[in-house]
Scaffold this active site. Structure first.
Site: not given
Ligand code: PLP
Length: 391
Positions: A49, A147, A176, A232, A275, A322, A324
């Site tokens: 992602k 969430r 998660h 994951r 700056y 800055c 750039d």
């Molecule tokens: C981003 C994400 C992951 C991966 O997380 P890491 O900490 O980068 O391994 C796994 N599951 C879900 C639902 C996520 O949003």
């Protein structure tokens, strides 16, 4: 091997060989630990992602597919469509909520949606009816992060309508963790217990033979009981282990952020830099100008707080970052325009680790990687060999 031509002095080198090595290292870790506990090792859902955490989703996804990845995951339908257009053929799981998305891409590009709210389930079902298709989906359970996901403790109320739909086929159930990277926090165990109870409830409601998954990078290193049929990882693929868990497997950082010095000037005692003149020289200094700034995603909090590498030495960032450019103190290093600068990565014996940079500015490595800007070209300097893949 192919060396793309970088147009600007500042570019992100993405080492696809390191990516592949990390992918294999994760599998080796899973295989070894699984053989100790005599369970089947889980499969890997490779998370790409957010433009593959800033590394470039198309090239990263194809490299992972070539390395043997069987499933990829992305945040939304638009990311999934881009992956398909890049040539990804393996299943693609979409993590995000889909209640207000244009869902046609799920069908035109064969993406696997997550049902994570009642509204998302209704929207996906309506789209499946419209397309006259039975769609494979995954079901997300909220076990305490609050969430996305169906609440773990009232599934009997929310799930039967999904299970009875002839258009929705639940192939997997997942959750998660909210605190996996805080190794001292026991809430992971609470969430795991709730997930297990939810799985029992789902079975009682008639969901059988669905795969299960829960573990991100930190959880998979922390506790094998979070593995189930899939894990994951995202961050680990990019060569970064969560602090506190980094002794478990050897990884190689995939991204090196490089630039070049474009100007060098001497300043006198009392002269200010940049700056707000936030750096004032207490002795004569040599200042190098680096053409990378916050428009390239560099954090403004690096000002007076971090360093870059030049000539194999650490050169402190002086004054504000800055839009750039940024300025670094290169006094005594014999630097001239054109010399290489490493903002993230190694040069000679020195290294700037993105985790250290993140903690210096009070954020997490994920954020710094994802923020490497669109203006910065990704240069892929190591092609993945296609032969000899085993997974
Ligand atoms: C981003 C994400 C992951 C991966 O997380 P890491 O900490 O980068 O391994 C796994 N599951 C879900 C639902 C996520 O949003």
């Amino acid at each position: 091997m192919e060396e793309a031509i970088a147009v600007r002095p500042t570019c992100a080198h993405v080492d696809l060989g390191a990516l592949e090595a990390n992918f294999r290292a994760i599998h080796r870790y899973l295989d070894e630990r699984a053989s100790v506990t005599r369970v089947a090792p889980p499969s890997v859902i490779a998370v790409v992602k957010a433009n593959a955490y800033g590394h470039g989703a198309r090239r990263v996804a194809l490299a992972l597919q070539d390395a043997g990845a069987r499933v990829l995951a992305c945040a939304d339908i638009e990311e999934g469509v881009a992956l398909r257009e890049a040539g990804v053929e393996v299943p693609i799981l979409v993590f995000g909520a889909l209640s207000v998305s244009d869902l046609d891409g799920l069908f035109s590009h064969a993406l696997t949606p997550t049902l994570s709210t009642p509204a998302a389930a209704k929207a996906v079902e309506a789209a499946a009816v419209r397309h006259r298709r039975r769609v494979k989906c995954q079901l997300k359970i909220d076990t305490g992060m609050h969430r996305l996901g169906f609440r773990h403790d009232n599934l009997a109320r929310t799930i039967p309508s999904i299970l009875s739909s002839p258009h929705l086929a639940i192939e997997a159930v997942y959750t998660h963790f909210a605190t996996a990277d805080d190794v001292d926090d026991a809430f992971l165990d609470v969430q795991r217990a709730r997930f297990e109870a939810a799985l029992v409830d789902l079975q009682a409601l008639g969901l059988s033979a669905a795969a299960r998954h829960a573990a991100n990078s930190a959880a998979l290193l922390r506790d094998e009981r979070t593995w189930y049929e899939f894990v994951r990882p995202g961050l680990l693929l990019y060569g970064i282990a969560p602090p506190g868990l980094d002794d478990r497997l050897a990884l190689q950082p995939v991204m090196t952020l490089r630039s070049r010095v474009v100007a060098v000037k001497g300043i006198r005692t009392g002269d200010g830099v940049g700056y707000g003149l936030r750096f004032v020289a207490s002795s004569p200094r040599e200042i190098g100008v680096v053409p990378a700034g916050y428009a390239d995603g560099l954090d403004t909090r690096l000002a007076n707080r971090s360093a870059v590498l030049v000539k194999g030495r650490r050169a402190p960032v002086v004054g504000s970052v800055c839009m750039d450019m940024l300025m670094v103190d290169v006094t005594g290093l014999g630097v001239s325009p054109g010399d290489e600068v490493v903002i993230i990565g190694t040069q000679g014996a020195e290294a700037i680790d993105v985790r250290d940079m993140a903690s210096a500015v009070g954020t997490i490595p994920y954020e710094l990687l994802c923020r490497v800007g669109a203006r910065i070209e990704r240069v892929y300097d190591q092609e993945t060999p296609t032969a000899g893949t085993d997974r």
